[in-house]
Design a protein around this motif. Structure first.
Motif, short mmCIF file in Angstrom:
data_model
loop_
_atom_site.label_atom_id
_atom_site.label_comp_id
_atom_site.label_asym_id
_atom_site.label_seq_id
_atom_site.Cartn_x
_atom_site.Cartn_y
_atom_site.Cartn_z
N ARG A 1 0.82 -1.23 0.00
CA ARG A 1 0.00 0.00 0.00
C ARG A 1 0.85 1.27 0.00
O ARG A 1 0.30 2.38 -0.04
N THR A 2 2.16 1.14 0.09
CA THR A 2 3.02 2.33 0.14
C THR A 2 2.99 3.07 -1.19
O THR A 2 3.34 2.52 -2.23
N LYS A 3 2.58 4.33 -1.13
CA LYS A 3 2.55 5.14 -2.35
C LYS A 3 3.78 6.04 -2.42
O LYS A 3 4.24 6.39 -3.50
N ALA A 4 4.29 6.45 -1.24
CA ALA A 4 5.40 7.40 -1.26
C ALA A 4 6.17 7.37 0.06
O ALA A 4 5.65 6.93 1.08
N ILE A 5 7.41 7.86 -0.01
CA ILE A 5 8.17 8.15 1.20
C ILE A 5 8.46 9.65 1.16
O ILE A 5 8.76 10.19 0.09
N ILE A 6 8.30 10.33 2.30
CA ILE A 6 8.64 11.75 2.36
C ILE A 6 10.01 11.85 3.04
O ILE A 6 10.22 11.28 4.10
N LEU A 7 10.88 12.58 2.39
CA LEU A 7 12.25 12.66 2.85
C LEU A 7 12.65 14.13 2.93
O LEU A 7 12.46 14.87 1.97
N ASN A 8 13.18 14.55 4.07
CA ASN A 8 13.63 15.93 4.22
C ASN A 8 15.13 15.92 4.52
O ASN A 8 15.55 15.50 5.58
N ILE B 1 9.24 11.70 -2.24
CA ILE B 1 8.88 13.12 -2.28
C ILE B 1 9.81 13.83 -1.31
O ILE B 1 9.82 13.53 -0.11
N THR B 2 10.67 14.71 -1.85
CA THR B 2 11.71 15.27 -1.00
C THR B 2 11.54 16.76 -0.76
O THR B 2 11.19 17.52 -1.67
N ASP B 3 11.77 17.14 0.48
CA ASP B 3 11.74 18.54 0.89
C ASP B 3 13.21 18.93 1.03
O ASP B 3 13.90 18.45 1.94
N GLU B 4 13.69 19.77 0.10
CA GLU B 4 15.13 20.07 0.04
C GLU B 4 15.41 21.54 0.34
O GLU B 4 16.34 22.13 -0.19
N ILE B 5 14.58 22.14 1.21
CA ILE B 5 14.69 23.60 1.41
C ILE B 5 15.99 24.03 2.10
O ILE B 5 16.35 25.19 2.03
N TYR B 6 16.68 23.09 2.77
CA TYR B 6 17.94 23.47 3.44
C TYR B 6 19.16 23.04 2.62
O TYR B 6 20.25 22.91 3.18
N GLU B 7 18.98 22.81 1.31
CA GLU B 7 20.07 22.23 0.50
C GLU B 7 21.39 23.01 0.59
O GLU B 7 22.45 22.42 0.42
N HIS B 8 21.31 24.32 0.82
CA HIS B 8 22.56 25.11 0.85
C HIS B 8 23.10 25.34 2.25
O HIS B 8 24.10 26.04 2.41
N ILE B 9 22.44 24.80 3.27
CA ILE B 9 22.93 25.01 4.64
C ILE B 9 23.55 23.69 5.11
O ILE B 9 22.86 22.79 5.58
#
Ligand code: GLN
Length: 396
Positions: A170-177, A207-215
């Motif tokens: 049933r896994t549709k996605a993994i959220i990764l930050n 599905i990745t949240d990459e808002i801190y990519e430069h820190i």
């Protein structure tokens, strides 16, 4: 839970099942309490220093130049082109601005629009715990359920077997930050490889949240999972201007996804918000043109701030888990002898006039984070000096 009295007063008929298990955002509640107590706010992660001058000027100029009406719903073309150029420059990745990029109102909208576009009720989403508090409610809004995989302190490593067990048909996605809020973990290429393999085996999306990519600190490098073999077609990347350019109030973000997924995401986005602020998208073009020197300064100044706050915290008895990225530090409070994170945060606010986030708000499982609290350090040097001084009263 602090809303329980308000909730019981609401007539049940008008209370959607979607929000029934929601609690107030603890991060924003702490900001409110910090203001009430006249305390230094190290709870909600936003800078107390100025945004870059050229960006402020670019935004003002865009308004004066009458860039004040709706942009195309998926984003002003010059901004989408600038986003495409950024990924080509930084990672050698090509995205088609016409078919693979959607501009949203911050990464927050980017994430919920993406989840609404791909999830159905009954689907499962894998989350690493501790997690940024939005992902739980985001998943619930879609009628999906979360399965958690523990990141273990002090290095926030995970057990590959536990990760595998979290994936089901049933896994549709993994959220990764990554870099990660709240832990400061930067997922390694090897760890991302394990995640990528499972996504392919179980036909799931990353599905990745990459808002801190430069820190990033201590030579850590950021790897977008969509750059790994076989992942380009099964990854959605969410990012924004907020953290890299110190404009958290602008609410301008973007989503990169393959054309079919972008199509769905754009439909949700259009009906949710129509579009992000036009003049700020034009200013965003200027932001994405900044040269290497800007990013070097971002990294260097945040590394100094991290070292400053970690020294202050350890001097008074916190045990810090040294972040390798982002602008938060999780600290262990066991040496203070408090029963839990909430009572300690209240003590810290009253006595030291410093607001932090109780660790349990980043955990779903009962008891998780009870001896941890999160501080943000995206603050002026003077603010961090005041914090050092205030914290000393914990010794008395
Ligand atoms: N990302 C920031 C934090 O974790 C802001 C949270 C918010 O208010 N949405 O503190």
């Amino acid at each position: 839970m602090s809303h329980s009295s308000t909730l019981s007063a609401t007539r049940a008929r008008f209370r959607s099942q979607r929000i029934e298990r929601f609690t107030e955002s603890v991060i924003r509640e702490m900001t409110r309490r910090a203001i009430q107590e006249n305390a230094v706010n190290l709870a909600q992660g936003f800078p107390d220093f100025s945004a870059p001058e050229p960006l402020k000027r670019a935004a003002a100029e865009a308004i004066v130049a009458d860039q004040n009406q709706y942009s195309i719903t998926w984003g002003a073309q010059p901004f989408r082109n600038a986003i495409a150029a950024k990924y080509r420059r930084d990672y050698g990745l090509d995205f088609d601005p016409e078919r693979e990029i959607t501009v949203c109102c911050g990464a927050t909208e980017g994430m919920i629009a993406s989840l609404l576009a791909v999830l159905n009720p009954g689907d499962e989403v894998v989350l690493f715990e501790p997690f940024y508090e939005n992902y739980g409610p985001d998943t619930q809004l879609c009628g999906a359920s979360a399965r958690y995989v523990t990141l273990h302190a002090p290095d926030w490593t995970f057990d590959p077997e536990e990760l595998r067990r979290a994936f089901t048909p049933r896994t549709k996605a993994i959220i990764l930050n990554t870099p990660n809020n709240p832990t400061g973990k930067v997922f390694s290429r090897e760890e991302l490889g394990l995640i990528a393999e499972l996504c392919q085996e179980f036909d799931a999306l990353a599905i990745t949240d990459e808002i801190y990519e430069h820190i990033l600190f201590d030579g850590a490098t950021h790897v977008p999972i969509l750059s790994l073999p076989g992942m380009r077609d099964r990854a959605i990347l969410v990012n924004s201007l907020s953290k890299t350019y110190s404009v958290t109030g602008w609410r301008v973000g973007w989503v990169l996804a393959p054309p079919d997924l972008t199509d769905s995401i754009r439909k949700v986005h259009d009906f949710l918000t129509v579009g992000a602020a036009t003049p700020l998208q034009h200013a965003g073009v200027r932001a994405l043109e900044f040269g290497a020197e800007y990013y070097r300064q971002v990294t260097e100044s945040y590394a100094e701030r991290r070292n400053h706050i970690v020294t202050s915290l350890e001097a008074v008895g916190f045990q810090c888990f040294l972040p390798r990225g982002a602008y938060y530090v999780m600290a262990d409070i066991s040496s203070f002898g408090f029963p839990d994170d909430h009572s300690f945060v209240t003590h810290l606010l009253g006595k030291a006039k410093v607001a932090a986030v109780p660790g349990s708000s980043f955990y779903a499982r009962a008891g998780g984070g009870r001896q941890q609290i999160r501080f943000c350090f995206c603050k002026k040097y003077e603010t961090l000096e005041v914090v050092r001084h205030h914290l000393n009263c914990l010794l008395k």
